[in-house]
Structures are given as structure tokens and as C-alpha cells.
Design a protein around this motif. Structure first.
Motif, short mmCIF file in Angstrom:
data_model
loop_
_atom_site.label_atom_id
_atom_site.label_comp_id
_atom_site.label_asym_id
_atom_site.label_seq_id
_atom_site.Cartn_x
_atom_site.Cartn_y
_atom_site.Cartn_z
N ASP A 121 -8.22 -4.01 18.86
CA ASP A 121 -8.75 -4.59 19.86
C ASP A 121 -10.20 -4.00 20.45
N VAL A 122 -11.07 -3.87 19.78
CA VAL A 122 -12.09 -3.55 20.25
C VAL A 122 -13.54 -4.54 19.75
N ALA A 123 -14.69 -4.40 20.52
CA ALA A 123 -15.81 -5.19 20.18
C ALA A 123 -16.18 -5.19 18.79
N LYS A 144 -8.55 -8.68 24.28
CA LYS A 144 -9.51 -8.64 25.06
C LYS A 144 -10.98 -8.50 24.64
N ASN A 145 -11.13 -7.95 23.69
CA ASN A 145 -12.45 -7.32 23.14
C ASN A 145 -12.61 -7.76 21.67
N ALA A 146 -11.63 -8.07 20.84
CA ALA A 146 -12.06 -8.28 19.69
C ALA A 146 -12.17 -9.71 19.53
N THR A 147 -12.50 -10.52 18.42
CA THR A 147 -12.63 -12.00 18.29
C THR A 147 -11.75 -12.57 17.41
#
Length: 245
Positions: A121-123, A144-147
């Protein structure tokens, strides 16, 4: 256990035939023979048992995904489904207690720098998941951050992933492992990102849905305690899942 009363039975299966949605998108629950089209699996075994107990014929209706199965019950086409417990679906569906628990897992390419679930879960991370599946609903809430990139079905996740979409695939651990055998250079991230509780669902739109749910909940409890569920899992060679507590 108590038999189902006539009024509740009419609410449960108003046509006189119990119409059951079978989700083929989850191989832990059911499968279809390619040649004969015969359905089999733990959800089919439970449906058959319920049909015997209420003394009604059953009609097994296959669907390619959980979301399509849920649509079928919302549209009034089905009387009963086997799906994961989820609060979003719970607006329209009444659930029994879970009968089995299944793991949701991530798969990446062998060259991926990702080593564990926490790193997902990271950008910049793009997760391929089956549209409308329990994993899609869960990850939609939790990521929350990944797509999220949605494949047409759970079965299509790995094909989409290998065609260049995303850098993480998410789904039923067994489904991912099975699909990965068709390709090289894939690995599972250790552990699981969620536990999915699989249950029976019926439409809340029915007048006696609460009494029907209570009856089916008693059936499921008995089938777990008697060893019926465990024996069905063993007979269908189900691994990576367990009888729900």
C-alpha cells in the motif's frame, strides 16, 4: 433440529424450487466440469443438503463472479447464494454464520522489489483485483495509497496482470496459485492480507428473511459440528481454507 415452517418456506423459495446461485469465480467454493457442465464443490454439497431438509427441488445457477451472483439475488432471480460476508453487500443480503474461511493473498512477479504485504500500500503500486469480489470490496475500504485496477472477474486477474496491467495481483490464494501455473516468473507474498468468511446469503427483500436466516444458521452450525463441511472440503481436495469457528 426444527423443520422450517410453511410460511417461512414460502418466503424462502416462493416458486416451489430453491434457486441457488453458485459462484464459479472462487474455486474453493465450486467448479464446473468443462465437458458435462456439472457443478460440484462444497457450496453445491450444502445446497443439496438444504434442498433435502426442506423437501424442495433445487436449481443450481452458475455465475462467473461473486458480483454477478450478488446481482442475481438483488434482482430476485435467486433465493440463496454462497458469498463472502461483506458490509456493503449486507445492505441487501442477510447472512448466516460463516461455514469456511479463505485467505486472500498477493502475487507479484519474481523481479518485484516487494517482499511483504505491508509494502504493497504505497503510491505507485497498482493492484489488479476481480471487480466486485470480496477482495475488491475489502481493498477499496482498506487501501489508502496504492491504486486498484479491476479485472472483469477473479479468473481474469492473472491474465490481466501478465499482459502488463498493474504490479500486484490480489485474490483467493488458491486461485492465484492455480493460475500462476500457466506462467513463469511469479511468486506469492508471504502470509495473507485478509481472511474471507464464506456464508449463505438470502435476500432481505423477502418478508420472512429473518426467520429463514435463523433456520439456515442452525443448519450451517449443525453441518460444521457434524463434520459435514470438513468432509466435503476433504472430498473436493480443498486446501488453504478451514472450517469456520
Amino acid at each position: 433440529m426444527k423443520s422450517i415452517d410453511p410460511t417461512t418456506l414460502k418466503s424462502f423459495a416462493p416458486s416451489g424450487t430453491l434457486r441457488v446461485g453458485i459462484n464459479l469465480g472462487n474455486p474453493v467454493l465450486a467448479s464446473e466440469d468443462a465437458a458435462t457442465k456439472k457443478l460440484s464443490g462444497i457450496s453445491v454439497d450444502i445446497a443439496d443438503e438444504i434442498g433435502k431438509r426442506i423437501n424442495l427441488p433445487i436449481q443450481l445457477i452458475p455465475f462467473k463472479s461473486a458480483s454477478a451472483t450478488v446481482d442475481g439475488i438483488k434482482n430476485g432471480e435467486l433465493d440463496m447464494v454462497f458469498v463472502a460476508i461483506d458490509p456493503v453487500r449486507g445492505a441487501d443480503i442477510s447472512y448466516t454464520p460463516a461455514y469456511i474461511q479463505i485467505e486472500g493473498a498477493y502475487m507479484v512477479k519474481a523481479s518485484s522489489p516487494l517482499k511483504n504485504n505491508v509494502e504493497v500500500d504505497v503510491a505507485g503500486t497498482e493492484i489488479v483485483v476481480g471487480k466486485g469480489s470480496a477482495y475488491d470490496l475489502y481493498l477499496t475500504r482498506e487501501i489508502k495509497n496504492a491504486t486498484l485496477l479491476r479485472a472483469a472477474s477473479s479468473q481474469a486477474v492473472i491474465d490481466d496482470f501478465m499482459s502488463g496491467k498493474g504490479n500486484v495481483a490480489a485474490g483467493v490464494k488458491q486461485q492465484l496459485e492455480s493460475d500462476a501455473k500457466r506462467y513463469e516468473g511469479l511468486r506469492m507474498l508471504p502470509g495473507r492480507f485478509m481472511v474471507i468468511n464464506q456464508s449463505i446469503g438470502i435476500p432481505k427483500a423477502r418478508p420472512d428473511f429473518e426467520k429463514t436466516t435463523a433456520y439456515l444458521s442452525e443448519v450451517i452450525t449443525q453441518l460444521k459440528q457434524s463434520g459435514f463441511v470438513a468432509n466435503s472440503m476433504q472430498r473436493h481436495h480443498i486446501q488453504g481454507a478451514k472450517v469456520a469457528e
